[in-house]
Design a protein around this motif. Structure first.
Motif, short mmCIF file in Angstrom:
data_model
loop_
_atom_site.label_atom_id
_atom_site.label_comp_id
_atom_site.label_asym_id
_atom_site.label_seq_id
_atom_site.Cartn_x
_atom_site.Cartn_y
_atom_site.Cartn_z
N VAL A 1 -10.00 -2.64 4.15
CA VAL A 1 -8.81 -3.09 3.44
C VAL A 1 -8.05 -3.96 4.43
O VAL A 1 -7.50 -3.47 5.42
CB VAL A 1 -7.94 -1.92 2.96
CG1 VAL A 1 -6.70 -2.44 2.24
CG2 VAL A 1 -8.74 -1.00 2.04
N GLU B 1 -3.19 1.44 2.30
CA GLU B 1 -4.64 1.26 2.14
C GLU B 1 -5.29 2.33 1.26
O GLU B 1 -6.21 2.02 0.50
CB GLU B 1 -5.34 1.18 3.48
CG GLU B 1 -5.21 2.39 4.36
CD GLU B 1 -6.01 2.25 5.66
OE1 GLU B 1 -6.60 1.17 5.89
OE2 GLU B 1 -6.04 3.22 6.43
N VAL C 1 -4.49 1.43 -2.28
CA VAL C 1 -5.35 0.32 -2.72
C VAL C 1 -6.68 0.86 -3.22
O VAL C 1 -7.16 0.50 -4.30
CB VAL C 1 -5.55 -0.67 -1.56
CG1 VAL C 1 -6.57 -1.74 -1.94
CG2 VAL C 1 -4.22 -1.31 -1.16
N ASN D 1 -6.07 -7.46 0.69
CA ASN D 1 -4.87 -6.77 0.22
C ASN D 1 -3.69 -7.75 0.18
O ASN D 1 -3.14 -8.11 1.22
CB ASN D 1 -4.57 -5.59 1.14
CG ASN D 1 -3.41 -4.74 0.64
OD1 ASN D 1 -2.86 -4.98 -0.44
ND2 ASN D 1 -3.02 -3.76 1.43
#
Length: 441
Positions: free
Chosen positions: A194, A161, A164, A83
């Motif tokens: 993540v 997260e 994402v 990430n």
């Protein structure tokens, strides 16, 4: 504009900044420095990460080994995600890492995949320069599992997260309700790790130099800005006093700081004696977060700083949760009125109420950050708040409308490497001066 730097010296082995932070590291240079080695296997690496207590660098400071183990034990065919979407406006570390040391991040991603048993990987980001650097690194040294680069629009919430996962799955980069957490059900329904790109970089460094695992775990990248000094990206040990950083980087008379990007809120001058360490800062009611620290100058108004930050958060709301839309707007409106000297007599009481009642009610941390800003301003700077209930200070009266852009820093674009003539790349300094941002981040 020249930044104040530490004495120029080659960083010791095991640093994320590396030997030449002003240049993009190619695969040959990375391998020469011990990267992509095979001496440390997945089980041994996980044991080292557990022993060192390495914590995530994305903001929550969650133990990296626990997160890896949770994905591994969830079963199925896991997915790993690097990430690199850096939503905090005062931070530049993640984009610099992807631009300058993509192989370090990709090595960490591959090692996380080996620990968890993952079969697919992604690098998630919004910076086009970083995306080009990562794609070039993937072509130069193909990883042991398929890795795809997924780009998104830059936004405060885009790096959360669940946002994402949602974006990688083809949706918008917006948070979703939890549970399930990504480690339970993430990309394509698979258990998903993540992990922040600095966390992955430190996993790779631990694998390359396990004897330095404690030093790797207890140093961190920080982006320092504010108080008229040029922003600086540097790497410092946990435990370094905030006041020492302020003095070292040209802000010796700092009146306080905005911590963790925006998430850690404001602290006063007395809090600058706190050590830069997640638990110590959390115990004091603030946070290291992404490692971004914006120092306040001795004549800088903390009310204006809080108003700027809250206005930025209100503008960045995903607008999915009603309580976030109304709550963040209310905090921003009240702080803006306070800075302008137009606040009502009950404004401070309203801010107190929102600071206590709003955290934890949104799908992500944006509302928490807005509420935290209000509470931290009231705790750290009660005098300026009381004064602003009567009239704005001279500085606020001349302040441009808050839009959050003054909170942001630019990201350095490393030079290409290696030299065309094959000459050695000179060692860079231990700090990277960052040009002040002009325009939108």
């Amino acid at each position: 504009m020249t930044a104040i730097r530490l004495p120029t010296a080659l960083p010791p082995p095991g640093t994320v900044l590396g030997a030449a932070p002003h240049r993009t590291e190619d695969s040959a240079a990375y391998r020469d420095g011990g990267g992509y080695g095979t001496a440390t296997g997945p089980r041994e690496l996980l044991a080292h990460l557990t022993a060192s207590g390495l914590r995530g660098r994305g903001g929550a400071a969650f133990p990296a080994a626990v997160k890896l183990r949770s994905v591994r034990d969830a079963g199925g065919a896991p997915v790993v995600v690097a990430n690199g979407e850096e939503g905090e406006p005062g931070s530049a570390k993640d984009r610099w890492l992807l631009r300058a040391r993509p192989h370090l991040v990709l090595d960490g991603l591959a090692r996380a995949a080996a620990v968890t048993g993952a079969v697919r990987g992604y690098v998630y980001l919004s910076d086009p320069v970083a995306a080009a650097s990562v794609r070039a690194a993937l072509a130069e040294h193909p990883p042991p599992l398929p890795v795809e680069v997924v780009e998104t629009g830059h936004a405060y919430v885009a790096g959360e997260e669940t946002a994402v996962v949602r974006r990688i799955d083809g949706g918008p980069a917006l948070p979703t309700a939890k549970p399930p957490r990504p480690y339970e059900r993430g990309v394509g329904g698979a258990p998903t790790l993540v992990s922040n790109v600095e966390t992955l970089a430190r996993i790779a460094l631990t694998a390359a130099r396990p004897r330095l695992r404690d030093a790797v775990a207890r140093t961190t990248l920080v982006t320092l800005s504010g108080a008229g000094a040029p922003p600086v990206l540097t790497e410092v040990p946990y435990g370094t006093p905030l006041r020492a950083l302020a003095r070292r980087y040209g802000t010796p008379d700092a009146a306080g700081a905005l911590m963790g990007g925006l998430f850690g809120g404001l602290v006063g001058a007395g809090a600058l004696d706190l050590p830069l360490e997640p638990d110590a800062l959390a115990a004091a009611g603030t946070a290291l977060g992404c490692g971004a620290v914006r120092f306040l100058g001795p004549r800088e108004c903390p009310v204006a700083a809080a108003a700027d930050a809250a206005a930025h958060l209100a503008a960045e709301s995903a607008r999915q949760c009603g309580v976030c839309v109304t709550g963040t707007a209310a905090v921003a409106g009240a702080l803006g009125a306070l800075a302008a000297g137009t606040a009502g007599p009950d404004t401070a009481q309203s801010l107190h109420r929102w600071a206590r009642g709003l955290p934890g009610r949104g799908a992500c941390g944006l509302l928490d950050a807005a509420a935290g800003l209000a509470g931290s301003l009231l705790r750290a700077f009660p005098g300026p708040v009381r004064a602003h209930l009567t009239a704005p200070c001279p500085g606020c009266a001349q302040t441009a409308p808050p839009d959050g852009r003054r909170l942001a820093v630019a990201v350095p674009e490393p030079a290409a490497a290696p030299h065309a003539d094959g000459a050695p790349v000179p060692a860079g300094p231990t700090d990277i001066p960052l040009p002040l941002l002009k325009g939108t981040p």
